[in-house]
Design a protein around this motif. Structure first.
Motif, mmCIF file in Angstrom:
data_model
loop_
_atom_site.group_PDB
_atom_site.id
_atom_site.type_symbol
_atom_site.label_atom_id
_atom_site.label_comp_id
_atom_site.label_asym_id
_atom_site.label_seq_id
_atom_site.Cartn_x
_atom_site.Cartn_y
_atom_site.Cartn_z
ATOM 1 N N UNK A 1 30.498 68.999 32.215
ATOM 2 C CA UNK A 1 31.046 67.946 31.590
ATOM 3 C C UNK A 1 32.261 68.613 31.074
ATOM 4 N N UNK A 2 32.292 69.715 30.584
ATOM 5 C CA UNK A 2 33.262 70.123 29.780
ATOM 6 C C UNK A 2 34.327 70.639 30.723
ATOM 7 N N UNK A 3 34.049 70.965 32.023
ATOM 8 C CA UNK A 3 34.972 71.807 33.010
ATOM 9 C C UNK A 3 35.241 70.872 34.374
ATOM 10 N N UNK A 4 34.336 71.119 35.439
ATOM 11 C CA UNK A 4 34.664 70.820 36.618
ATOM 12 C C UNK A 4 34.142 69.298 36.813
ATOM 13 N N UNK B 1 34.938 58.736 23.171
ATOM 14 C CA UNK B 1 34.736 59.398 22.105
ATOM 15 C C UNK B 1 33.764 60.541 22.552
ATOM 16 N N UNK B 2 32.790 60.360 23.371
ATOM 17 C CA UNK B 2 31.749 61.313 23.772
ATOM 18 C C UNK B 2 32.326 62.429 24.943
ATOM 19 N N UNK B 3 33.457 61.718 25.771
ATOM 20 C CA UNK B 3 34.065 62.580 26.666
ATOM 21 C C UNK B 3 34.965 63.543 25.685
ATOM 22 N N UNK C 1 35.581 69.205 23.518
ATOM 23 C CA UNK C 1 36.079 70.058 22.309
ATOM 24 C C UNK C 1 35.045 70.897 21.999
ATOM 25 N N UNK C 2 33.957 70.921 22.719
ATOM 26 C CA UNK C 2 32.884 71.957 22.614
ATOM 27 C C UNK C 2 31.477 71.385 22.109
#
Length: 208
Positions: free
Chosen positions: A155-158, A185-187, A192-193
């Motif tokens: 969910x942080x990348x691909x 906000x969740x996304x 951001x980590x």
């Protein structure tokens, strides 16, 4: 967060703590994130810990750990873990068995003292003692790994852009349940980590 959970459990019952330790969102977060219409329509069912309460009330065990195990046997196992195993194995034509769920073994362990089962943060006490002559100590007593997938990394990348497009699409289903600002906000925090992978996955599955 956990100190708040234990304080709430002390005042409202162990079933509340049990539920919130398994839940993706606590009560305060749900009140802030869920739409007013959805909260109004589900007001009668707004406290999922009510599903666990009867098992805690009806359990004959005096220790809270045994009562929690009893609740899991009636809910978490048949409604979650065993369902997943059955779906995954049958999809490939396999018959799966859980030997530790043999009813005679379960009845025997249910009668054992809690000290045989858990001690602080260490679980499976008796099983590990039995296996000590057969397995290396570092294997038996390592931190539990489970069968998790790198969902936070996805969910942080691909998966981030794809999930954003689905979850934030105007007029979609999920925004009738969770406010679009909360999803944004969740996304954003995920990117951001922060670790909202399980929450975003749950929202994505509801939408899909």
């Amino acid at each position: 967060r956990y100190s708040a959970l234990f304080a709430r459990a002390a005042s409202k019952g162990s079933h509340v703590l049990h539920n919130e330790l398994q839940a993706y969102f606590n009560e305060e977060e749900k009140n802030a994130m869920l739409t007013e219409e959805f909260q109004h329509n589900t007001k009668k069912f707004s406290d999922p810990s009510q599903l666990l309460q009867p098992f805690y009330q009806d359990a004959t065990a005096k220790n809270v750990i045994d009562r929690a195990l009893d609740a899991d046997v009636h809910t978490y196992l048949p409604d979650d873990l065993l369902v997943k195993v059955d779906i995954a194995t049958m999809a490939h034509g396999l018959e799966s068995r859980s030997p530790f769920l043999d009813h005679e073994l379960m009845e025997l362990t249910a009668k054992m003292p809690v000290s045989f089962k858990a001690n602080g943060r260490q679980g499976k006490i008796l099983l590990k003692k039995i296996l000590e002559p057969m397995l290396p100590h570092e294997l038996l007593y390592r931190k539990k790994q489970g069968f998790s997938i790198p969902i936070d990394e996805w969910f942080r990348t691909s998966l981030h852009d794809k999930a954003s497009g689905i979850l934030l699409k105007k007029g979609n289903f999920i925004t009738s349940i969770i406010k679009s600002q909360a999803l944004e906000q969740l996304l954003s925090e995920q990117k951001k980590g922060m670790k909202h992978g399980n929450r975003l996955w749950a929202a994505l599955m509801l939408e899909i």
